[in-house]
Design a protein around this motif. Sequence first.
Motif, PDB file in Angstrom:
ATOM      1  N   LYS A   1      -1.649  15.790  10.014  1.00 41.89           N
ATOM      2  CA  LYS A   1      -0.862  14.875  10.852  1.00 41.89           C
ATOM      3  C   LYS A   1      -0.044  15.626  11.920  1.00 41.89           C
ATOM      4  O   LYS A   1       0.789  15.031  12.584  1.00 41.89           O
ATOM      5  CB  LYS A   1       0.071  14.037   9.986  1.00 41.89           C
TER       6      LYS A   1
ATOM      7  N   ASN B   1       5.902   8.525   8.523  1.00 43.73           N
ATOM      8  CA  ASN B   1       4.459   8.520   8.279  1.00 43.73           C
ATOM      9  C   ASN B   1       3.874   9.929   8.362  1.00 43.73           C
ATOM     10  O   ASN B   1       2.949  10.254   7.629  1.00 43.73           O
ATOM     11  CB  ASN B   1       3.739   7.607   9.265  1.00 43.73           C
ATOM     12  N   CYS B   2       4.395  10.737   9.251  1.00 38.89           N
ATOM     13  CA  CYS B   2       3.910  12.112   9.392  1.00 38.89           C
ATOM     14  C   CYS B   2       4.250  12.965   8.170  1.00 38.89           C
ATOM     15  O   CYS B   2       3.610  13.983   7.920  1.00 38.89           O
ATOM     16  CB  CYS B   2       4.493  12.767  10.649  1.00 38.89           C
TER      17      CYS B   2
ATOM     18  N   SER C   1      -1.786   7.327   4.523  1.00 39.55           N
ATOM     19  CA  SER C   1      -1.784   6.957   5.937  1.00 39.55           C
ATOM     20  C   SER C   1      -0.507   6.236   6.351  1.00 39.55           C
ATOM     21  O   SER C   1      -0.177   6.167   7.526  1.00 39.55           O
ATOM     22  CB  SER C   1      -2.997   6.088   6.255  1.00 39.55           C
ATOM     23  N   SER C   2       0.212   5.681   5.377  1.00 49.82           N
ATOM     24  CA  SER C   2       1.433   4.947   5.668  1.00 49.82           C
ATOM     25  C   SER C   2       2.539   5.380   4.713  1.00 49.82           C
ATOM     26  O   SER C   2       2.285   5.688   3.551  1.00 49.82           O
ATOM     27  CB  SER C   2       1.181   3.444   5.513  1.00 49.82           C
ATOM     28  N   CYS C   3       3.749   5.382   5.195  1.00 51.71           N
ATOM     29  CA  CYS C   3       4.895   5.765   4.361  1.00 51.71           C
ATOM     30  C   CYS C   3       5.375   4.615   3.492  1.00 51.71           C
ATOM     31  O   CYS C   3       6.167   4.812   2.582  1.00 51.71           O
ATOM     32  CB  CYS C   3       6.033   6.264   5.239  1.00 51.71           C
TER      33      CYS C   3
ATOM     34  N   HIS D   1      10.543   5.670   1.451  1.00 52.97           N
ATOM     35  CA  HIS D   1      10.609   4.311   1.983  1.00 52.97           C
ATOM     36  C   HIS D   1      11.485   3.434   1.100  1.00 52.97           C
ATOM     37  O   HIS D   1      12.311   2.655   1.591  1.00 52.97           O
ATOM     38  CB  HIS D   1       9.198   3.726   2.101  1.00 52.97           C
TER      39      HIS D   1
ATOM     40  N   SER E   1       4.219  11.769   5.060  1.00 55.74           N
ATOM     41  CA  SER E   1       3.639  11.100   3.898  1.00 55.74           C
ATOM     42  C   SER E   1       2.187  11.529   3.720  1.00 55.74           C
ATOM     43  O   SER E   1       1.454  11.686   4.694  1.00 55.74           O
ATOM     44  CB  SER E   1       3.716   9.589   4.101  1.00 55.74           C
TER      45      SER E   1
ATOM     46  N   ASN F   1       7.358   6.045  12.229  1.00 56.11           N
ATOM     47  CA  ASN F   1       6.289   6.957  12.659  1.00 56.11           C
ATOM     48  C   ASN F   1       6.569   8.377  12.202  1.00 56.11           C
ATOM     49  O   ASN F   1       5.645   9.094  11.786  1.00 56.11           O
ATOM     50  CB  ASN F   1       6.117   6.921  14.181  1.00 56.11           C
TER      51      ASN F   1
END
Length: 156
Positions: free
Chosen positions: A33, A97-98, A103-105, A111, A100, A94
């Motif tokens: 990422k 997310n980087c 693909s998603s946090c 979170h 994690s 965003n």
Amino acid sequence: FGSGDALVRSDSYALFINLTHAIFTKKICYKDKTNLLKSNLNEFQSLTSKIQFGVGNTSTGKNYDPYQSQEDRDNKLEKLNISSVEQVVNSLVNLLNCCSKSSSCFGTKEHARWLSLTSYTAFSLDPAIQPRAVITLGVLASSKEFVSSELFGQLL
């Protein structure tokens, strides 16, 4: 974001950019990422992102100067465009997310912690913070699995 003293706005933006740099330099970001983080950093340094924080050009075309005297700064408060809060929260998502693996946090412990803190803040009686916290809560609870009947009841 977007309102208040120019020095506070520019400090908030600088803190956000420093957070992005720290994620990159401390290699908190997952290797696959890294390019996403670099493109996010370029986006965050654009004029559009600066305007979200209230440090870019405004409709008057004037740049904010955070190093003006206090008398010149404090009397120039602008109205907050509340939609900019959602854009700033999405920028923070965003970044998360980087950091994690998936693909998603959403659904991670980070979170969950952010959602918990925001839920607490959204129900405070501070008129300056509460609207921002409710918008943040809306972004963080964008999936049905993160919204409980108890949370929904507190909102009502």
